[in-house]
Design an enzyme around this catalytic site. Structure first.
Site, mmCIF file in Angstrom:
data_model
loop_
_atom_site.group_PDB
_atom_site.id
_atom_site.type_symbol
_atom_site.label_atom_id
_atom_site.label_comp_id
_atom_site.label_asym_id
_atom_site.label_seq_id
_atom_site.Cartn_x
_atom_site.Cartn_y
_atom_site.Cartn_z
ATOM 1 N N GLU A 89 92.142 -1.109 68.662
ATOM 2 C CA GLU A 89 91.997 -1.442 70.081
ATOM 3 C C GLU A 89 92.784 -0.473 70.964
ATOM 4 O O GLU A 89 92.346 -0.108 72.043
ATOM 5 C CB GLU A 89 92.449 -2.886 70.343
ATOM 6 N N CYS A 104 66.846 -6.268 74.500
ATOM 7 C CA CYS A 104 68.100 -7.007 74.662
ATOM 8 C C CYS A 104 67.991 -8.441 74.127
ATOM 9 O O CYS A 104 67.065 -9.177 74.498
ATOM 10 C CB CYS A 104 68.479 -7.032 76.136
HETATM 11 FE FE1 SF4 Z 1 70.209 -7.247 78.628
HETATM 12 FE FE2 SF4 Z 1 70.369 -7.845 81.189
HETATM 13 FE FE3 SF4 Z 1 71.752 -5.816 80.210
HETATM 14 FE FE4 SF4 Z 1 69.101 -5.663 80.492
HETATM 15 S S1 SF4 Z 1 70.596 -5.836 82.126
HETATM 16 S S2 SF4 Z 1 70.302 -5.004 78.721
HETATM 17 S S3 SF4 Z 1 68.497 -7.729 79.969
HETATM 18 S S4 SF4 Z 1 72.038 -7.959 79.693
#
Ligand code: SF4
Length: 475
Positions: A94, A260
């Site tokens: 870290e 994501c």
């Molecule tokens: Fe995921 Fe939202 Fe980041 Fe896009 S903006 S990568 S959907 S957390």
């Protein structure tokens, strides 16, 4: 008390309603007394539904299990059975990772852990050895403080690492709130959140937080949010998953939203897809507490701050400033936002590469040690002298020649200094220009017995010494 917390509680006061909290009564009382000029928050900035937090955890953790990068400190954290060694292994990683890319850190980390696998081994090292290994990693005081803290654990804590974030931060020099939370959650399973640059970006996007993310008020808010969402059974993995997401998917410039794992919980993405602000139910309409709890504590951890939700009322302190509204061309990268960075100050330093012929005719260079505190403390460099911006070259040579004389114990002719060129190095807060000269010496040179240290080194020895990256650019 942060302005945001004051805002939340101030809203409660205006509403004329009181809500009981199972924890933190006295703290709330203090908050109520301290509230002034309240500003309500928009509901879209909050995790107001426990089921949503569960979904976030449930989406993030399996993704992390599948996609996480294989990193040496993660292996040690998962396999080291000795708790003190485990905490030490995470701690070192870290500290090295602060302000430094993962790819750069791996080699340094492996060499460090090979040389000093335990706190006890590190406590016995010399600062010179630490600086040598740290050379090139930047922010050199990190290594020094790590070693000082290791000495303290060995001498004052019987070699045992503190086991909670609170104690780690309190007892170990150089361990701040983030590092303490990371060590405690990853090594010891404490259910505490962490907030670093990656987490700030992810949370700000998940909850459309567009106020200055470096402000103390927003930072406080993000810490509360991180503590609220952290998975209670796998806090270390959850924290690492959030950071991993920020480092590999939710990256600053072109986030991979399609890949994501938490896109369903991401309000910045919804905002982008909808093309307008997201309708988020007011707490009065909350299906969980049926609007009975304006404090809405159902979704917060016992230690989290009181949170009050008002949707769409007044100027929200977590929204982007009115002067910088949502920019549809930026999409999710509307978040986070930071105040403009302070420009680094410009500095100039005259540096001289003094060269002599060593045994067998190989060139040797004079290096001198910097003071033990301040920038690049204790590192070695070519004799260097700060000079004023705009100082004429002739004058620059003169002051540098005078300075070299102090090292060499014999006069140095200013006109003998050969100008080589300029080297620029950007420190976090300084735009440093080294004006480089060289001087080739004949015969033996006697060094002045100065209180500071100096020595002659070959090129190989120079690169193996505790010299900064900036100095390596010079040779
Ligand atoms: Fe995921 Fe939202 Fe980041 Fe896009 S903006 S990568 S959907 S957390």
């Amino acid at each position: 008390m942060s302005k945001l917390r004051a805002a939340a509680v101030g809203g409660l006061r205006r509403s004329g309603r009181r809500a009981a909290s199972p924890a933190g009564q006295s703290r709330k009382g203090a908050l109520l007394r301290g509230a002034s000029a309240p500003t309500p928050l928009l509901a879209q900035h909050l995790f107001s539904d426990p089921a949503e937090i569960q979904s976030l955890r449930g989406n993030l953790l399996p993704w992390y299990d599948k996609c996480k990068r294989d990193l040496p400190w993660r292996t040690l954290a998962a396999t080291e059975s000795d708790a003190d060694r485990r905490g030490y292994a995470v701690w070192v990683s870290e500290i090295m990772l602060q302000q430094t890319q993962v790819a750069t850190v791996i080699d340094y980390y492996n060499r460090w852990m090979q040389k000093w696998p335990t706190l006890q081994a590190l406590a016995q090292a010399s600062l010179e050895e630490v600086n040598e290994l740290w050379a090139g990693l930047g922010y050199y005081s990190r290594g020094k403080r790590l070693q000082e803290a290791a000495k303290k654990v060995v001498s004052e804590l019987d070699g045992r690492m503190p086991r909670t974030a609170e104690l780690l931060q309190k007892l170990l020099p150089g361990v701040g709130r983030y590092t303490a939370g990371a060590i405690a959650s990853i090594s010891y399973g404490q259910a505490t959140g962490v907030v670093d640059g990656n987490v700030i970006r992810v949370l700000c996007r998940l909850r459309c937080i567009g106020a200055d993310s470096s402000s103390p008020a927003v930072t406080d808010w993000l810490w509360d949010m991180a503590n609220a969402v952290v998975d209670r059974s796998r806090p270390g993995d959850f924290n690492q998953a959030l950071m991993e997401l920020g480092a590999t998917v939710c990256v600053p410039k072109a986030p991979l939203c399609g890949e994501c794992p938490v896109k369903k919980q991401c309000r910045a993405r919804h905002r982008k897809l909808l093309g307008k602000p997201i309708p988020v139910p007011d707490v009065e309409d909350c299906g969980k507490c049926m609007g009975r709890s304006l404090l809405h504590l159902c979704f917060l951890s016992p230690t989290a701050t009181v949170t009050l939700v008002f949707a769409g009322v007044g100027d929200c302190p977590l929204c982007p400033p009115a002067a910088e509204p949502w920019d549809s061309s930026l999409g999710v990268t509307n978040f986070p936002r930071k105040a403009a960075k302070k420009q680094p100050r410009a500095a100039r330093t005259a540096t001289c590469v003094l060269e002599r012929r060593g045994c067998h005719g190989a060139p040797e260079y004079l290096i001198v040690q910097r003071p033990s505190s301040g920038l690049l403390a204790g590192l070695w460099e070519f004799p260097s002298l700060p000079v004023a911006q705009g100082l004429q070259e002739e004058k620059q040579r003169e002051v540098l020649a005078d300075y070299l004389q102090a090292w060499m114990g014999q006069p140095v002719a200013a006109e003998g200094l050969q100008f080589i060129g300029e080297v620029v190095h950007i420190f976090s807060h300084i735009h440093q220009t080294y004006v480089v000269y060289c001087l080739l010496l004949d015969g033996d040179v006697t060094l002045d017995p100065s209180p500071s240290q100096s020595r002659w080194v070959t090129e190989d020895e120079f690169h193996a010494s505790a010299v900064s990256t900036a100095m390596k650019k010079v040779l």
